[in-house]
Design a protein around this motif. Structure first.
Motif, PDB file in Angstrom:
ATOM      1  N   SER A  41      10.819  29.058  21.107  1.00  0.00           N
ATOM      2  CA  SER A  41      12.129  28.575  21.541  1.00  0.00           C
ATOM      3  C   SER A  41      13.250  29.268  20.778  1.00  0.00           C
ATOM      4  O   SER A  41      14.286  29.614  21.358  1.00  0.00           O
ATOM      5  CB  SER A  41      12.243  27.062  21.347  1.00  0.00           C
ATOM      6  OG  SER A  41      11.472  26.383  22.287  1.00  0.00           O
ATOM      7  N   THR A  96      13.520  32.799  22.144  1.00  0.00           N
ATOM      8  CA  THR A  96      14.159  32.769  23.464  1.00  0.00           C
ATOM      9  C   THR A  96      15.652  32.482  23.350  1.00  0.00           C
ATOM     10  O   THR A  96      16.458  33.077  24.058  1.00  0.00           O
ATOM     11  CB  THR A  96      13.477  31.726  24.358  1.00  0.00           C
ATOM     12  OG1 THR A  96      12.079  32.005  24.406  1.00  0.00           O
ATOM     13  CG2 THR A  96      14.034  31.755  25.762  1.00  0.00           C
ATOM     14  N   ALA A  97      16.023  31.573  22.449  1.00  0.00           N
ATOM     15  CA  ALA A  97      17.445  31.285  22.243  1.00  0.00           C
ATOM     16  C   ALA A  97      18.164  32.524  21.713  1.00  0.00           C
ATOM     17  O   ALA A  97      19.301  32.819  22.130  1.00  0.00           O
ATOM     18  CB  ALA A  97      17.618  30.115  21.290  1.00  0.00           C
ATOM     19  N   GLY A 116      18.727  34.792  24.537  1.00  0.00           N
ATOM     20  CA  GLY A 116      19.844  34.287  25.333  1.00  0.00           C
ATOM     21  C   GLY A 116      21.188  34.582  24.688  1.00  0.00           C
ATOM     22  O   GLY A 116      22.148  34.939  25.368  1.00  0.00           O
ATOM     23  N   ILE A 117      21.252  34.457  23.368  1.00  0.00           N
ATOM     24  CA  ILE A 117      22.502  34.773  22.653  1.00  0.00           C
ATOM     25  C   ILE A 117      22.817  36.259  22.778  1.00  0.00           C
ATOM     26  O   ILE A 117      23.986  36.643  22.948  1.00  0.00           O
ATOM     27  CB  ILE A 117      22.401  34.313  21.182  1.00  0.00           C
ATOM     28  CG1 ILE A 117      22.389  32.782  21.125  1.00  0.00           C
ATOM     29  CG2 ILE A 117      23.535  34.877  20.344  1.00  0.00           C
ATOM     30  CD1 ILE A 117      22.049  32.216  19.765  1.00  0.00           C
ATOM     31  N   ALA A 172      23.881  31.678  30.810  1.00  0.00           N
ATOM     32  CA  ALA A 172      23.102  31.989  29.605  1.00  0.00           C
ATOM     33  C   ALA A 172      23.379  30.962  28.508  1.00  0.00           C
ATOM     34  O   ALA A 172      22.472  30.587  27.763  1.00  0.00           O
ATOM     35  CB  ALA A 172      23.435  33.397  29.119  1.00  0.00           C
ATOM     36  N   PHE A 173      24.612  30.509  28.404  1.00  0.00           N
ATOM     37  CA  PHE A 173      24.943  29.478  27.421  1.00  0.00           C
ATOM     38  C   PHE A 173      24.192  28.181  27.739  1.00  0.00           C
ATOM     39  O   PHE A 173      23.663  27.526  26.842  1.00  0.00           O
ATOM     40  CB  PHE A 173      26.459  29.239  27.390  1.00  0.00           C
ATOM     41  CG  PHE A 173      26.891  28.261  26.342  1.00  0.00           C
ATOM     42  CD1 PHE A 173      26.855  28.603  24.999  1.00  0.00           C
ATOM     43  CD2 PHE A 173      27.328  26.996  26.702  1.00  0.00           C
ATOM     44  CE1 PHE A 173      27.242  27.701  24.028  1.00  0.00           C
ATOM     45  CE2 PHE A 173      27.722  26.091  25.732  1.00  0.00           C
ATOM     46  CZ  PHE A 173      27.682  26.441  24.397  1.00  0.00           C
ATOM     47  N   VAL A 225      20.617  28.640  26.614  1.00  0.00           N
ATOM     48  CA  VAL A 225      20.464  28.494  25.160  1.00  0.00           C
ATOM     49  C   VAL A 225      20.503  27.012  24.778  1.00  0.00           C
ATOM     50  O   VAL A 225      19.727  26.560  23.925  1.00  0.00           O
ATOM     51  CB  VAL A 225      21.546  29.304  24.408  1.00  0.00           C
ATOM     52  CG1 VAL A 225      21.543  28.986  22.928  1.00  0.00           C
ATOM     53  CG2 VAL A 225      21.324  30.795  24.621  1.00  0.00           C
ATOM     54  N   GLU A 248      17.215  25.410  25.428  1.00  0.00           N
ATOM     55  CA  GLU A 248      16.197  25.765  24.436  1.00  0.00           C
ATOM     56  C   GLU A 248      16.271  24.873  23.192  1.00  0.00           C
ATOM     57  O   GLU A 248      15.289  24.720  22.492  1.00  0.00           O
ATOM     58  CB  GLU A 248      16.316  27.225  24.023  1.00  0.00           C
ATOM     59  CG  GLU A 248      15.734  28.179  25.015  1.00  0.00           C
ATOM     60  CD  GLU A 248      14.282  27.904  25.340  1.00  0.00           C
ATOM     61  OE1 GLU A 248      13.471  27.738  24.416  1.00  0.00           O
ATOM     62  OE2 GLU A 248      13.955  27.859  26.531  1.00  0.00           O
ATOM     63  N   THR A 249      17.422  24.297  22.912  1.00  0.00           N
ATOM     64  CA  THR A 249      17.533  23.383  21.774  1.00  0.00           C
ATOM     65  C   THR A 249      16.873  22.042  22.073  1.00  0.00           C
ATOM     66  O   THR A 249      16.575  21.291  21.147  1.00  0.00           O
ATOM     67  CB  THR A 249      19.007  23.133  21.402  1.00  0.00           C
ATOM     68  OG1 THR A 249      19.662  22.515  22.503  1.00  0.00           O
ATOM     69  CG2 THR A 249      19.698  24.425  21.016  1.00  0.00           C
ATOM     70  N   GLN A 252      15.615  31.762  32.974  1.00  0.00           N
ATOM     71  CA  GLN A 252      15.701  32.905  32.061  1.00  0.00           C
ATOM     72  C   GLN A 252      15.579  34.225  32.808  1.00  0.00           C
ATOM     73  O   GLN A 252      16.301  35.189  32.510  1.00  0.00           O
ATOM     74  CB  GLN A 252      14.633  32.794  30.981  1.00  0.00           C
ATOM     75  CG  GLN A 252      14.892  31.648  30.040  1.00  0.00           C
ATOM     76  CD  GLN A 252      13.683  31.278  29.221  1.00  0.00           C
ATOM     77  OE1 GLN A 252      12.657  31.952  29.253  1.00  0.00           O
ATOM     78  NE2 GLN A 252      13.795  30.181  28.485  1.00  0.00           N
ATOM     79  N   LEU A 298      14.715  39.042  27.420  1.00  0.00           N
ATOM     80  CA  LEU A 298      14.778  37.726  28.060  1.00  0.00           C
ATOM     81  C   LEU A 298      13.840  37.650  29.262  1.00  0.00           C
ATOM     82  O   LEU A 298      13.257  36.596  29.529  1.00  0.00           O
ATOM     83  CB  LEU A 298      16.219  37.404  28.474  1.00  0.00           C
ATOM     84  CG  LEU A 298      16.446  35.975  28.929  1.00  0.00           C
ATOM     85  CD1 LEU A 298      16.105  34.991  27.824  1.00  0.00           C
ATOM     86  CD2 LEU A 298      17.891  35.783  29.350  1.00  0.00           C
TER      87      LEU A 298
END
Length: 192
Positions: free
Chosen positions: A35, A38-39, A42-43, A76-77, A80, A83-84, A106, A137
């Protein structure tokens, strides 16, 4: 008197060995690390799309690409944030609780990052950064889709619930032990 397993000499239950209870599930550790990866992907996609949008708006030649990049940044935000796994976010996006749905999102963000990248030879650095972010990604998304089809996400959620209930049981046991010690002290002061 012989002591039975899990009891002290006076017959009261002893504390369970904490080393065994504090052992973490390897699947959950791998999932948390994935995770984070992946985050980070995404960033990176957010940064690339923001940079592309700024360059599109500065040139003024391709406003559509700039608007497209702004949408990619917003999606994308959202990815992310998913993912949290914040309960507030997950409450509004039930489909993203499932790994196949997350993977598709994704992949969509990766394709949006890669789309309209016709910068030519003048902006090779941006094109290289887009390719890195996109394929990074895209790989994460494919892993999520395949894992979702193999029901790894379901297994992860079941183990998370088990870990949460285990942690709650440990806290309850510690509270009961603390309360028992307080009562023993109170009993000793009353006897004296």
């Amino acid at each position: 008197m012989a002591r039975s397993r899990g009891q002290e000499e006076d017959g009261t239950p002893s504390a369970p060995p904490t080393g065994r209870l504090n052992r973490r599930d390897p699947l959950l550790i791998v999932c948390r690390c994935f995770s984070v990866v992946t985050a980070l992907a995404g960033i990176l996609c957010i940064a690339v799309n923001v940079l592309s949008a700024v360059r599109s708006f500065q040139n003024g030649s391709d406003i559509f690409d700039g608007v497209f990049r702004c949408y990619a940044v917003v999606i994308a935000f959202l990815m992310v944030l998913v993912e949290t796994e914040w309960s507030f976010i997950m409450k509004f996006s039930k489909i993203l609780e499932y790994w196949a749905g997350r993977g598709m999102l994704q992949i969509f963000v990766a394709v949006m990052t890669r789309a309209y990248s016709s910068y030519g030879s003048t902006q090779k650095d941006l094109l290289l950064l887009q390719n890195i972010a996109c394929y990074f990604l895209l790989g994460c998304g494919l892993i999520y889709v395949i894992s979702g089809l193999l029901c790894i996400g379901f297994l992860k959620r079941a183990r998370q619930e088990k870990e949460i209930s285990r942690e709650q049981a440990i806290r309850d046991l510690e509270e009961l032990q603390r309360r028992r010690e307080e009562l023993e002290q109170l009993l000793l002061t009353e006897e004296a």
